[in-house]
Design a protein around this motif. Structure first.
Motif, PDB file in Angstrom:
ATOM      1  N   LYS A  39       8.335   5.073 -17.972  1.00  0.00           N
ATOM      2  CA  LYS A  39       8.205   3.802 -18.681  1.00  0.00           C
ATOM      3  C   LYS A  39       7.602   2.788 -17.712  1.00  0.00           C
ATOM      4  O   LYS A  39       8.310   1.948 -17.148  1.00  0.00           O
ATOM      5  N   PRO A  40       6.302   2.862 -17.503  1.00  0.00           N
ATOM      6  CA  PRO A  40       5.671   2.050 -16.466  1.00  0.00           C
ATOM      7  C   PRO A  40       5.699   0.566 -16.776  1.00  0.00           C
ATOM      8  O   PRO A  40       5.794   0.138 -17.946  1.00  0.00           O
ATOM      9  N   LEU A  41       5.608  -0.232 -15.723  1.00  0.00           N
ATOM     10  CA  LEU A  41       5.466  -1.671 -15.865  1.00  0.00           C
ATOM     11  C   LEU A  41       4.069  -1.995 -16.387  1.00  0.00           C
ATOM     12  O   LEU A  41       3.184  -1.137 -16.433  1.00  0.00           O
ATOM     13  N   THR A  42       3.858  -3.241 -16.768  1.00  0.00           N
ATOM     14  CA  THR A  42       2.533  -3.650 -17.238  1.00  0.00           C
ATOM     15  C   THR A  42       1.483  -3.346 -16.186  1.00  0.00           C
ATOM     16  O   THR A  42       0.420  -2.797 -16.486  1.00  0.00           O
ATOM     17  N   PHE A  43       1.777  -3.688 -14.936  1.00  0.00           N
ATOM     18  CA  PHE A  43       0.904  -3.349 -13.818  1.00  0.00           C
ATOM     19  C   PHE A  43       1.676  -2.387 -12.920  1.00  0.00           C
ATOM     20  O   PHE A  43       2.521  -2.812 -12.138  1.00  0.00           O
ATOM     21  N   GLU A  44       1.392  -1.115 -13.061  1.00  0.00           N
ATOM     22  CA  GLU A  44       2.129  -0.099 -12.315  1.00  0.00           C
ATOM     23  C   GLU A  44       1.391   0.234 -11.014  1.00  0.00           C
ATOM     24  O   GLU A  44       1.101   1.383 -10.704  1.00  0.00           O
ATOM     25  N   PHE A  45       1.051  -0.815 -10.286  1.00  0.00           N
ATOM     26  CA  PHE A  45       0.455  -0.637  -8.972  1.00  0.00           C
ATOM     27  C   PHE A  45       0.965  -1.737  -8.066  1.00  0.00           C
ATOM     28  O   PHE A  45       1.370  -2.809  -8.525  1.00  0.00           O
ATOM     29  N   CYS A  46       0.964  -1.458  -6.777  1.00  0.00           N
ATOM     30  CA  CYS A  46       1.420  -2.439  -5.803  1.00  0.00           C
ATOM     31  C   CYS A  46       0.208  -3.033  -5.088  1.00  0.00           C
ATOM     32  O   CYS A  46      -0.939  -2.679  -5.367  1.00  0.00           O
ATOM     33  N   GLU A  47       0.479  -3.925  -4.175  1.00  0.00           N
ATOM     34  CA  GLU A  47      -0.595  -4.530  -3.380  1.00  0.00           C
ATOM     35  C   GLU A  47      -1.420  -3.466  -2.676  1.00  0.00           C
ATOM     36  O   GLU A  47      -2.657  -3.485  -2.708  1.00  0.00           O
ATOM     37  N   GLU A  48      -0.750  -2.497  -2.041  1.00  0.00           N
ATOM     38  CA  GLU A  48      -1.469  -1.456  -1.313  1.00  0.00           C
ATOM     39  C   GLU A  48      -2.256  -0.559  -2.258  1.00  0.00           C
ATOM     40  O   GLU A  48      -3.389  -0.164  -1.974  1.00  0.00           O
ATOM     41  N   GLY A  49      -1.657  -0.223  -3.406  1.00  0.00           N
ATOM     42  CA  GLY A  49      -2.355   0.607  -4.373  1.00  0.00           C
ATOM     43  C   GLY A  49      -3.558  -0.092  -4.974  1.00  0.00           C
ATOM     44  O   GLY A  49      -4.605   0.524  -5.222  1.00  0.00           O
ATOM     45  N   GLY A  50      -3.435  -1.401  -5.212  1.00  0.00           N
ATOM     46  CA  GLY A  50      -4.566  -2.172  -5.715  1.00  0.00           C
ATOM     47  C   GLY A  50      -5.703  -2.208  -4.708  1.00  0.00           C
ATOM     48  O   GLY A  50      -6.884  -2.117  -5.065  1.00  0.00           O
ATOM     49  N   LYS A  51      -5.355  -2.342  -3.428  1.00  0.00           N
ATOM     50  CA  LYS A  51      -6.387  -2.319  -2.379  1.00  0.00           C
ATOM     51  C   LYS A  51      -7.084  -0.960  -2.343  1.00  0.00           C
ATOM     52  O   LYS A  51      -8.307  -0.878  -2.175  1.00  0.00           O
ATOM     53  N   ALA A  52      -6.298   0.111  -2.484  1.00  0.00           N
ATOM     54  CA  ALA A  52      -6.880   1.452  -2.450  1.00  0.00           C
ATOM     55  C   ALA A  52      -7.851   1.662  -3.610  1.00  0.00           C
ATOM     56  O   ALA A  52      -8.915   2.280  -3.451  1.00  0.00           O
ATOM     57  N   THR A  53      -7.501   1.118  -4.772  1.00  0.00           N
ATOM     58  CA  THR A  53      -8.387   1.239  -5.933  1.00  0.00           C
ATOM     59  C   THR A  53      -9.667   0.436  -5.714  1.00  0.00           C
ATOM     60  O   THR A  53     -10.776   0.912  -5.980  1.00  0.00           O
ATOM     61  N   ALA A  54      -9.526  -0.789  -5.221  1.00  0.00           N
ATOM     62  CA  ALA A  54     -10.714  -1.599  -4.939  1.00  0.00           C
ATOM     63  C   ALA A  54     -11.583  -0.931  -3.882  1.00  0.00           C
ATOM     64  O   ALA A  54     -12.822  -0.951  -3.974  1.00  0.00           O
ATOM     65  N   TRP A  55     -10.954  -0.339  -2.871  1.00  0.00           N
ATOM     66  CA  TRP A  55     -11.675   0.349  -1.792  1.00  0.00           C
ATOM     67  C   TRP A  55     -12.523   1.485  -2.365  1.00  0.00           C
ATOM     68  O   TRP A  55     -13.648   1.702  -1.934  1.00  0.00           O
ATOM     69  N   GLU A  56     -11.993   2.198  -3.360  1.00  0.00           N
ATOM     70  CA  GLU A  56     -12.740   3.309  -3.951  1.00  0.00           C
ATOM     71  C   GLU A  56     -13.782   2.825  -4.962  1.00  0.00           C
ATOM     72  O   GLU A  56     -14.842   3.436  -5.115  1.00  0.00           O
ATOM     73  N   LEU A  57     -13.510   1.735  -5.653  1.00  0.00           N
ATOM     74  CA  LEU A  57     -14.415   1.240  -6.689  1.00  0.00           C
ATOM     75  C   LEU A  57     -15.441   0.254  -6.152  1.00  0.00           C
ATOM     76  O   LEU A  57     -16.176  -0.365  -6.924  1.00  0.00           O
ATOM     77  N   THR A  58     -15.501   0.096  -4.846  1.00  0.00           N
ATOM     78  CA  THR A  58     -16.459  -0.820  -4.250  1.00  0.00           C
ATOM     79  C   THR A  58     -17.886  -0.528  -4.731  1.00  0.00           C
ATOM     80  O   THR A  58     -18.246   0.623  -5.003  1.00  0.00           O
ATOM     81  N   THR A  59     -18.702  -1.554  -4.835  1.00  0.00           N
ATOM     82  CA  THR A  59     -20.119  -1.358  -5.156  1.00  0.00           C
ATOM     83  C   THR A  59     -20.981  -1.316  -3.887  1.00  0.00           C
ATOM     84  O   THR A  59     -22.204  -1.192  -3.969  1.00  0.00           O
ATOM     85  N   LEU A  60     -20.351  -1.442  -2.727  1.00  0.00           N
ATOM     86  CA  LEU A  60     -21.077  -1.316  -1.459  1.00  0.00           C
ATOM     87  C   LEU A  60     -21.442   0.154  -1.241  1.00  0.00           C
ATOM     88  O   LEU A  60     -20.675   1.047  -1.586  1.00  0.00           O
ATOM     89  N   ARG A  61     -22.595   0.404  -0.645  1.00  0.00           N
ATOM     90  CA  ARG A  61     -23.090   1.767  -0.510  1.00  0.00           C
ATOM     91  C   ARG A  61     -23.622   2.034   0.904  1.00  0.00           C
ATOM     92  O   ARG A  61     -24.246   1.172   1.525  1.00  0.00           O
ATOM     93  N   THR A  62     -23.387   3.260   1.368  1.00  0.00           N
ATOM     94  CA  THR A  62     -23.936   3.740   2.631  1.00  0.00           C
ATOM     95  C   THR A  62     -24.937   4.838   2.296  1.00  0.00           C
ATOM     96  O   THR A  62     -24.571   5.985   2.031  1.00  0.00           O
ATOM     97  N   THR A  63     -26.199   4.476   2.276  1.00  0.00           N
ATOM     98  CA  THR A  63     -27.271   5.369   1.837  1.00  0.00           C
ATOM     99  C   THR A  63     -27.964   6.000   3.048  1.00  0.00           C
ATOM    100  O   THR A  63     -27.713   5.610   4.194  1.00  0.00           O
ATOM    101  N   PRO A  64     -28.875   6.949   2.827  1.00  0.00           N
ATOM    102  CA  PRO A  64     -29.651   7.497   3.953  1.00  0.00           C
ATOM    103  C   PRO A  64     -30.417   6.436   4.734  1.00  0.00           C
ATOM    104  O   PRO A  64     -30.657   6.608   5.938  1.00  0.00           O
ATOM    105  N   ASP A  65     -30.807   5.333   4.066  1.00  0.00           N
ATOM    106  CA  ASP A  65     -31.496   4.262   4.780  1.00  0.00           C
ATOM    107  C   ASP A  65     -30.630   3.687   5.899  1.00  0.00           C
ATOM    108  O   ASP A  65     -31.151   3.288   6.954  1.00  0.00           O
ATOM    109  N   PHE A  66     -29.338   3.619   5.674  1.00  0.00           N
ATOM    110  CA  PHE A  66     -28.418   3.097   6.683  1.00  0.00           C
ATOM    111  C   PHE A  66     -28.518   3.911   7.969  1.00  0.00           C
ATOM    112  O   PHE A  66     -28.517   3.357   9.081  1.00  0.00           O
ATOM    113  N   PHE A  67     -28.615   5.225   7.828  1.00  0.00           N
ATOM    114  CA  PHE A  67     -28.657   6.079   9.012  1.00  0.00           C
ATOM    115  C   PHE A  67     -30.031   6.076   9.678  1.00  0.00           C
ATOM    116  O   PHE A  67     -30.148   6.437  10.846  1.00  0.00           O
TER     117      PHE A  67
END
Length: 761
Positions: free
Chosen positions: A64-92
């Motif tokens: 029976k999850p809460l409305t927001f079933e994530f914590c501060e750390e979990g929210g950061k982890a999701t944002a970290w994965e959903l970032t629109t920043l990219r490391t392309t071959p041009d970077f290297f």
């Protein structure tokens, strides 16, 4: 990109865990990661039935999850994965690997998601884009060219059950079970200790046990930073009168006070719930002594009750029916010396007595613990003492009671369940032989410590990593970095660039994969995966966000593609079919583990997860004696080294702005440290005794006695509420100070919570 400041700010934080500080911290990372507004809707699906399992910690998920079933750390982890920043071959093309080694962990990962498969070009010291088939063909050819036992297949704890099963099967069919994983670095002491004591390598409790506990004891676990969603059941437990007793060297805010960010009244009125009813700041490595003191008092009170005809303190019916070697333990604690207990624990006798009183009057007790218990030379003994304490009053196998180890990575426990282990006795070798018609290896494989030694001495020729940041997470990071180039083959499957990727072998590939939150479409359609939480419950996880790049492959796809090129054809294993439809992998898992995974595909979306079962929770003891085993420790000092003039016990710590080796930013809010990670937390009296001033720069050197110089420079002396003789510095930066041989006995977990060091002014 950089968040470090020329003038770091260190100011005490007075607020609670949660509350507006948590909201502001999450609000800060979203624009920094440039998360699309449409992607924010995914936060509403996090840890929900038919949503996705959090990519950070492995804490339990409510039916029976809460409305927001994530914590501060979990929210950061999701944002970290959903970032629109990219490391392309041009970077290297712009940055050589040598140049990138000057970047911090934060700067490397903050640059964004990897977009293309990459091959290292030694002529230019750069990664260059390559074709997927080229990578798979070359990797398989290199593995075929070496002795199988010289290859290592490492797995971090984030890979799904499906990927993990395929990974372990591929390694064994190739010819070894060199399957070290992140459990080797954190909770292997749990797996060894609990298995020996109660016949199960994992905890016995589930989420609803928090509703029935009269008391919850914490040892070495920082809930506010490492599993913040646990604060909700802790808050509810306190509201109904459950006592919470904490043993931890540092006063961690999450175990002191909590404001529920999802409670409008608490947020508006800034109300707080006091979490700990007792907080005992024992010194690092003092847990065996503290638990021995509690046990000694319980036994003394029981002896007195027996002599006077009073009510027993110990649960004798339980002890007589379910326990083995009770009397040797009781005799040992009777003989324990209080002066030694007080010295080794760093606590006054009265403090231990107050904790023992709570334990004695409580009908159901849970013991929650983390790496503050497992990452010591005597880490296994620590775990065995937890069990000893619980057994004395029958606190295993009843509602609201039992050991509750808190695991880190989101599926680190699950991947062990489905075969990622270097130990033959934990692998279903006979079942694998029956199902797939091959002879699985029975020789023990390499664990993390043995892998590091093998890379340094050159006996390990190939390292294939399924996620993680191995080189950064292990001990003796200086020698392992220097030796990595000796590898013939280095393969890393990852979502972002990290420091391990900057140290190539002779042949090196960096393979970018889909994240768990992203849509995974294979030949049969959209796919889902599964994970196991810390309480042995299995959950489905379904991603639906557009992939960061059209060139990414899923982890099962990558494993299957390597396996079918590496291994001879086997009619019992259709890697292409498994990749096309992950439900077929789950069917294979069910056939391999029919008792734990019965009707796997049908049950994987059960709200709250389906429980894989635990015999010890039913008071069925799968031990040699058929009973729960008491254990007599040989020392009260878990640190593994003695005190000496000028020698300190260093604890490596995580900020609440990081998860394991992933650093989200430079604001450790709960400790009041902003703009830097180059700090040394120190007791004021120790500062005075060493002639050090606040803000002074010092170095630490390891005081291990093996003749190897290990040093960490430029640390800012910071007064902190920490026991005398103890120091705190951040992980993974401080791992350079940990000798590879400074590990837990038997389990080989790095002893990162009590490292012998000296201060160099």
């Amino acid at each position: 990109m950089k968040q470090r400041d020329d003038k770091p700010r260190i100011e005490p934080f007075e607020g609670p865990a949660g509350g507006w500080g948590s909201v502001r911290s999450l609000a800060d990372i979203l624009p920094r990661e440039r998360v699309k507004p449409s992607a924010l809707a995914e936060l509403a699906r996090q840890n929900k039935p038919e949503g996705f399992a959090c990519v950070s910690c492995a804490w339990a998920k409510s039916a029976k999850p809460l409305t927001f079933e994530f914590c501060e750390e979990g929210g950061k982890a999701t944002a970290w994965e959903l970032t629109t920043l990219r490391t392309t071959p041009d970077f290297f093309r712009e940055h050589s690997l040598s140049d990138l080694r000057s970047w911090t962990d934060y700067e490397l990962e903050q640059h964004g998601r990897l977009t293309h498969p990459l091959r290292y070009d030694p002529a230019t010291d750069r990664y260059v884009a390559c074709d997927w088939d080229e990578a798979f063909d070359h990797i398989a050819a290199e593995l075929k060219a070496i002795e199988p036992k010289s290859a290592v297949f490492y797995a971090s704890g984030r890979a799904s059950l499906e990927t993990s099963y395929m990974w372990a099967l591929m390694a064994r069919m190739y010819g070894n079970q060199n399957l070290p994983d992140s459990s080797n670095m954190c909770h292997e002491s749990t797996s060894v200790g609990l298995k020996a004591a109660i016949g199960e390598p994992v905890g016995t409790t589930r989420l609803d046990d928090f509703e029935h506990a009269d008391a919850i004891f914490f040892f070495g676990q920082n809930v506010g930073s490492n599993a913040p969603r646990m604060l909700h059941p802790l808050r509810d437990a306190r509201k109904r009168g459950c006592e919470i007793v904490v043993f931890n060297p540092l006063r961690e805010r999450g175990l002191e006070r909590f404001t529920d960010p999802q409670n409008p009244r608490e947020m508006l009125m800034r109300d707080e719930t006091r979490i700990a009813t007792q907080y005992h700041q024992l010194r690092a490595g003092g847990d065996i002594a503290a638990m021995t003191g509690i046990a000694k008092l319980l036994v003394e009170w029981d002896d007195a009750a027996k002599a006077s005809g009073g009510e027993a303190v110990l649960d004798w019916p339980f002890l007589d029916q379910h326990c083995h070697d009770v009397e040797p333990f009781l005799d040992a604690v009777r003989a324990a010396d209080w002066d030694e207990i007080v010295h080794e624990s760093g606590l006054d006798k009265w403090a231990i007595e107050e904790a023992a009183k709570v334990y004695a009057r409580s009908k159901a007790v849970m013991v929650v613990y983390g790496m503050g218990l497992t990452q010591h030379v005597k880490g296994v003994d620590n775990v065995r003492m937890v069990v000893n304490l619980l057994l004395l009053r029958g606190n295993i196998g009843k509602p609201g009671a039992g050991p509750t180890p808190v695991r880190g990575h989101s599926n680190v426990q699950g991947q062990r369940t489905v075969g990622i282990t270097e130990k033959t006795e934990l692998a279903p070798v006979e079942k694998l032989k029956e199902l797939y018609g091959f002879d699985p290896p029975t020789e023990k494989g390499l664990d993390t410590v043995e892998t590091v030694k093998g890379i340094i001495d050159g006996s390990v020729k190939a390292f294939v990593g399924l996620g993680g940041n191995f080189l950064r997470a292990v001990a003796d990071t200086g020698p392992i970095e220097a030796a990595w180039h000796k590898l013939r083959l280095s393969v890393q499957i990852a979502t972002k660039l990290n420091r391990n990727h900057l140290f190539p072998g002779e042949v090196t590939y960096l393979l970018p994969c889909l994240g768990r939150i992203e849509r995974d479409v294979q030949a049969s359609g959209a796919q889902s995966v599964s994970v196991e939480d810390s309480t042995s419950c299995i959950h489905g996880s379904y991603g639906r966000v557009d992939p960061a790049s059209e060139h990414l492959k899923s982890e099962p796809y990558i494993v299957g593609a390597i396996a079918k090129r590496l291994l001879p054809p086997n009619p019992a294993v259709d890697w292409d079919a498994w990749v096309a439809d992950y439900s077929l992998v789950r069917d294979a898992i069910e056939r391999t583990y029919p008792e734990k995974f019965k009707n796997f595909n049908e049950r994987m979306w059960t709200p709250g997860g389906f429980w894989k079962g635990n015999k010890a929770a039913e008071r069925v003891w799968q031990t040699e004696s058929g009973k729960a085993e008491f254990f007599v420790p040989t020392t009260l000092n878990a640190a593994g080294f003695d005190d000496a003039e000028g020698r300190f016990r260093l604890m490596t710590l995580r900020s609440n702005d990081q998860f394991n080796t992933t650093v989200y930013g430079y604001h450790d809010r709960f400790r009041g440290i902003k703009g830097t990670r180059e700090v040394l937390m120190m007791n004021r009296e120790d500062m005075a005794a060493q002639g050090l001033a606040e803000g002074q720069r010092v170095a630490l050197s390891t005081d291990y006695g093996d003749g190897v110089e290990r040093r960490l420079d430029n640390l800012l002396v910071t007064p902190y509420d920490i026991p005398r003789g103890c120091l705190g510095a951040y992980y993974p930066e401080a791992n350079v100070l940990i000798p590879i041989d400074h590990h837990a006995e038997v389990s080989h977990v790095l002893a990162a919570k009590s490292v012998p060091v000296r201060i160099v002014a």
